[in-house]
Structures are given as C-alpha cells and as structure tokens.
Design a protein around this motif. Structure first.
Motif, short mmCIF file in Angstrom:
data_model
loop_
_atom_site.label_atom_id
_atom_site.label_comp_id
_atom_site.label_asym_id
_atom_site.label_seq_id
_atom_site.Cartn_x
_atom_site.Cartn_y
_atom_site.Cartn_z
N MET A 319 -22.07 -10.61 -2.41
CA MET A 319 -22.88 -10.92 -0.98
C MET A 319 -21.99 -11.51 -0.14
SD MET A 319 -25.44 -9.15 -1.49
CE MET A 319 -26.11 -9.60 0.41
N TRP A 320 -21.18 -12.55 -0.54
CA TRP A 320 -20.27 -13.39 0.36
C TRP A 320 -19.11 -12.30 0.72
CZ3 TRP A 320 -15.11 -14.63 0.60
CH2 TRP A 320 -14.78 -15.48 1.63
N ALA A 321 -18.65 -11.54 -0.18
CA ALA A 321 -17.63 -10.81 0.08
C ALA A 321 -18.10 -9.81 1.15
CB ALA A 321 -16.94 -9.94 -1.19
N LEU A 322 -19.24 -9.26 1.12
CA LEU A 322 -19.73 -8.23 1.92
C LEU A 322 -19.76 -8.56 3.45
CD1 LEU A 322 -22.10 -6.26 -0.45
CD2 LEU A 322 -19.97 -5.57 0.49
N LYS A 323 -20.21 -10.00 3.44
CA LYS A 323 -20.31 -10.74 4.88
C LYS A 323 -19.06 -11.29 5.28
CE LYS A 323 -25.35 -11.42 4.14
NZ LYS A 323 -25.69 -10.65 4.91
N ASN A 324 -18.15 -11.47 4.64
CA ASN A 324 -16.76 -11.75 5.14
C ASN A 324 -15.77 -10.89 4.86
OD1 ASN A 324 -17.37 -15.08 5.73
ND2 ASN A 324 -18.45 -14.38 4.09
N GLY A 326 -13.40 -9.87 6.93
CA GLY A 326 -12.10 -9.87 7.13
C GLY A 326 -11.24 -10.90 6.17
N PHE A 327 -11.85 -11.30 5.14
CA PHE A 327 -10.96 -11.89 4.05
C PHE A 327 -10.46 -10.90 3.14
CE2 PHE A 327 -10.52 -14.35 0.39
CZ PHE A 327 -10.12 -15.40 0.64
N PHE A 328 -10.74 -9.84 3.17
CA PHE A 328 -10.13 -8.54 2.24
C PHE A 328 -9.38 -7.69 3.18
CE2 PHE A 328 -13.85 -10.76 0.72
CZ PHE A 328 -13.36 -11.13 -0.82
N PRO A 329 -8.83 -6.60 2.49
CA PRO A 329 -8.35 -6.81 0.92
C PRO A 329 -7.23 -8.05 0.60
CG PRO A 329 -7.23 -5.01 1.95
CD PRO A 329 -8.04 -5.69 2.93
N ILE A 330 -7.23 -8.30 -0.79
CA ILE A 330 -6.29 -9.35 -1.03
C ILE A 330 -5.01 -8.86 -1.95
CG2 ILE A 330 -6.15 -11.42 -2.61
CD1 ILE A 330 -8.81 -12.17 -1.69
N ASP A 331 -3.64 -9.29 -1.58
CA ASP A 331 -2.74 -8.57 -2.37
C ASP A 331 -2.54 -9.49 -3.62
OD1 ASP A 331 -0.20 -7.95 -3.65
OD2 ASP A 331 1.09 -7.96 -1.61
N PHE A 381 -11.54 -4.56 -2.79
CA PHE A 381 -11.23 -5.86 -2.37
C PHE A 381 -9.65 -6.24 -2.66
CE2 PHE A 381 -15.73 -5.80 -3.75
CZ PHE A 381 -16.15 -6.10 -2.52
N VAL A 382 -8.87 -5.23 -3.06
CA VAL A 382 -7.59 -5.78 -3.53
C VAL A 382 -6.49 -4.63 -2.99
CG1 VAL A 382 -8.46 -7.00 -5.51
CG2 VAL A 382 -7.60 -4.63 -5.93
N THR A 383 -5.23 -5.13 -2.99
CA THR A 383 -4.13 -4.19 -2.94
C THR A 383 -3.17 -4.42 -4.09
OG1 THR A 383 -2.94 -5.64 -1.54
CG2 THR A 383 -4.51 -4.00 -0.53
N THR A 384 -2.38 -3.41 -4.32
CA THR A 384 -1.11 -3.52 -5.28
C THR A 384 -0.05 -2.52 -4.63
OG1 THR A 384 -1.78 -1.91 -6.65
CG2 THR A 384 -2.69 -3.92 -7.14
N PRO A 385 1.35 -2.72 -5.09
CA PRO A 385 2.09 -1.84 -4.66
C PRO A 385 1.69 -0.28 -4.59
CG PRO A 385 3.15 -3.25 -5.87
CD PRO A 385 1.65 -3.42 -6.22
N PRO A 389 -7.05 0.09 -0.46
CA PRO A 389 -8.61 0.81 -0.06
C PRO A 389 -8.20 1.75 1.16
CG PRO A 389 -8.75 -1.70 -0.37
CD PRO A 389 -7.19 -1.28 -0.33
N THR A 390 -8.98 2.95 0.98
CA THR A 390 -8.62 3.80 2.05
C THR A 390 -9.42 3.52 3.40
OG1 THR A 390 -10.43 5.09 1.27
CG2 THR A 390 -8.28 5.55 0.35
N SER A 391 -10.49 2.77 3.35
CA SER A 391 -11.28 2.10 4.48
C SER A 391 -11.45 0.94 4.46
CB SER A 391 -12.52 3.21 4.52
OG SER A 391 -13.20 2.91 3.52
N LEU A 392 -11.98 0.32 5.36
CA LEU A 392 -12.09 -1.13 5.70
C LEU A 392 -13.67 -1.24 4.85
CD1 LEU A 392 -11.26 -2.15 9.18
CD2 LEU A 392 -10.08 -2.47 7.03
N LEU A 393 -14.19 -2.38 4.51
CA LEU A 393 -15.47 -2.83 3.91
C LEU A 393 -16.55 -2.76 4.80
CD1 LEU A 393 -14.50 -5.71 1.50
CD2 LEU A 393 -14.52 -3.05 1.21
#
Length: 414
Positions: A319-324, A326-331, A381-385, A389-393
C-alpha cells in the motif's frame, strides 16, 4: 514417572485456558474460541506451543496456567471471576515436575507459565517464581523459561522472576487507557508501564555490568514482551500501532504480540459476539515488522490507512508503494539497503542476498528469482540491465492485480 490422570485432567483445563495468550503460537489447539460446551476447547498436543529462544531457535514449550481461577473480572478474559468455566489449579511443584517430565520425554524444550490472580497479585507472583526456582535450583533445569509477570505485584517479586526466566512478559492488555479502565477496571495502565520500566532498568543494569565473574548471574536474557488484545473494544489500527511503537521506544520490548479477541462463554453485555478477522491480526504484525526491521516510520504506515485501519486485502508495504509511486522503480544494482527494503515482495533475507550477490557482478532479471519468492510481484518496482517496467505505477490495473480478497490470502506468507 507416570503422569497421573488427575494431573492430565488439570493440564487439559489449564493448557486450554493458556491458549488465549499470544506470547507464543499454540500448536495445541485449532482455534481460540471456547464458546460451546463448558468453554473448554481442543487441547490436542496438551498445551505444546512454539516460540523463539533468544538465539533465534524455534523451540517447543509447555504453555500452561498455574490456575485459571482469578479474583479480577476483566471482561475479555475467559478466566475472569464471573466466568462460568471449570476451574483447576496446579501447585508449583506439580508444574515443575510436569515440565521436567515432558522435557525428559523430549516433548518440550521449555516452559511458558502464566496464571489467573488468586488471593493477591503478590501471592500469585510468589507461586509463579517458585515454579521457576524449583526448576532452576532443585531440578537444575537448563531449558527455556518464559514467565508472565503480574504488574500489580511487588517490584522485588518481578525482579526475582527475571533472575530465573529467559524472558518475561508484562501484558499491557488493551491499546488505550480508556479501554483498560472500561474492560479491566482492576488494572492500571500507569502501573503496568511502571513495571515495564523497572524491568527494563534491571535488564539494562545486568547488561551494563562489566565485572568479570566466574559465574555472572543471568537476568531475563531474552528481554521482555507484551500482548495487546485486538477487537475487544473500538480502537482502530492506527491507535494500536501508535501504542506499540511507543512501548518499543520507552521500554525496549523485544516483541509486542497482537491477539485477536476471542469470544468467550457467558460474555459480559456489550462484548463482541464475533472475533475480528485473523487477517487483521496478521496485517498488524506486518506493520509492526515494517517499523522495526524495514526502516518505516509509524506515520508512514498510518498515512496509507483508510480511516485508521489497515487494508485487509493488501500488505502495508504494498500500500505504501502504490501511494508513493515516485520512489520507484529501483535499480537493484545500485540501490542502498534502505531503498531495497522498501520493495514489495522482498524481505530482509532477500535484501541481504542482493547485497551479497552484487559483490560478484551485476544482477540481471533472471537472478531475481533467487532473492524473491515471486519475481512477478516485484518486477513492477525494480530495474536491472535487461529489465525495466514498461509503464509507470499509475494504473489501477496494477493495484487490482496485486491485491486479492483477504479470505484468499495466506496468513503465514513471508
């Protein structure tokens, strides 16, 4: 030594009554609801419960009351003075002998002992301490001992409990002073917290003792814990979490246990007839974990609540992730430990695995399966090389996909 039928009959009653204490998770009963019959439910396993020792081991304990008689009349308690249940009482010697006998048979590795209040708090506390003294000094028992102490008892007796026990607990019972006064008028919140403060001072003094002795005396090496009953009155989850975080801060508790209120026979007027959903208890534990081990602040959890209540269909980290968003995605290859802990679907062990693996090279998408139970859950919520993610949350479809009805959720999922 054979265990007598009389002792087994007492154990059946007093192990069943002890299952309402959430300080260790009982494996001896299927539910905490004793309405029906005489109020004595299942005691399969004869009061054996599981708990964690100070070194992290999962151990089996004999979980039992010294007696289920009580001079107090707490509205939420099956052992209250006005309750119409079958009563029983062990002597300290009987509990000590039973513990040693079960230990020798390899049924248990320790004892969890609580009690109703008989005669007076001091008299009852003396009896509880005597059980521990007999185990340690007479039987030379080296197993785990957890004693539920009585805050109304004298400080000397509570201190004596700490000298014999691996862990002690002093129950705060209810989240607010108002509810405690309403449902347990013989108990006093300030007195309870005063006993917690004295126990903390004793534990701190023991740890600060730097003298080198051949046999340094022990004092509650597992610290102290407490329990709050959820759903007996009208408090919301924000109030419960606020009380818990305050107790952690003031008294350095090792654990706050949340126990969903269990309907009891002959309940007093005004008490709930249905227990709150167990998933609510589970969500409170998740929120508790986030504030203690994941770096979340209490207000961050409360901010995602709806009307002061945790969402039953999704865990509070999600729930915190869905309401924040802008914090994601994380490398995952450059994020700090604190940032990684915020990713839904990754626990503390997963974060440690990521940090360890990064020393040997950059993680790719396929590597995430080794650190998370569900790659599908964490990939938005993450990125790798080789993954982004194809779209924002910001789509409601993501939230709908990641939430599920509360009744379908696994209460014991990581």
């Amino acid at each position: 030594m054979a265990i007598s039928e009389k002792t087994i009959a007492k154990l059946r009653i007093l192990a069943d009554a002890a299952k309402y204490d959430a300080s260790c998770a009982s494996s001896g009963s299927t539910k905490r609801d004793s309405r029906g019959g005489k109020g004595v439910g299942s005691v399969e396993g004869m009061g054996i419960c599981h708990a964690y020792a100070p070194d992290g081991r999962c151990i089996s304990l004999l979980k039992v009351l010294l007696t289920n008689s009580c001079i107090f009349d707490c509205a939420y308690c099956i052992s209250r003075a006005s309750s119409n249940v079958e009563r029983a009482r062990f002597t300290p010697a009987e509990v000590a002998d039973l513990t040693v006998e079960f230990y020798k048979r390899n049924y248990i590795e320790g004892l969890f002992l609580s009690s109703g209040i008989i005669r007076s708090p001091d008299y009852t506390m003396e009896q509880i301490v005597e059980v521990a003294r007999l185990l340690r000094e007479v039987h030379d028992f080296r197993g785990y001992v957890h004693l539920k102490t009585i805050p109304e008892a004298s400080p000397e007796l509570i201190e004596a409990a700490g000298r014999h026990a691996d862990r002690v607990s002093i129950n705060v019972e209810l989240p607010t002073k108002g509810s405690l006064k309403k449902l347990a008028p013989e108990k006093d919140r300030d007195g309870i917290e005063g006993a917690m403060a004295k126990m903390r001072a004793n534990i701190d003094a023991f740890k600060a003792d730097k003298t080198r002795r051949a046999k340094k005396p022990r004092f509650a090496p597992g610290g102290q814990s407490t329990q709050m009953i959820v759903g007996a009155d009208g408090e919301n989850d924000a109030e419960i979490l606020t009380t818990a975080t305050d107790l952690y801060g003031k008294h350095r508790l090792r654990r706050v246990y949340y126990s969903a209120y269990s309907p009891i026979p002959d309940a007093k007027p005004g008490m709930p007839v249905n227990r709150p959903p167990l998933i609510r208890e589970h969500r409170l534990y998740q929120a508790d974990w986030l504030t203690r081990f994941y770096g979340f602040k209490r207000d961050e959890i409360i901010s995602v609540m709806d009307g002061g209540m945790l969402d039953l269909a999704a865990d509070p980290k999600l729930m915190w992730a869905l309401k924040n968003q802008g914090f994601f995605p994380i490398d995952v290859n450059s994020a700090t430990k604190e940032q990684l802990l915020r990713i839904p679907g990754i626990g503390t062990k997963g974060v440690q695995k990521i940090l360890a693996a990064r020393r040997y090279g950059r993680l790719r998408y396929d590597d995430l399966s080794r650190v998370a139970a569900s790659v599908k859950k964490i990939r938005p919520f993450v990125t790798t090389p080789d993954w982004r993610p194809t779209s924002l949350l910001d789509s409601g479809a993501l939230e709908a996909r990641m939430r599920q009805p509360a009744e379908q959720q696994d209460l014991f999922a990581a």
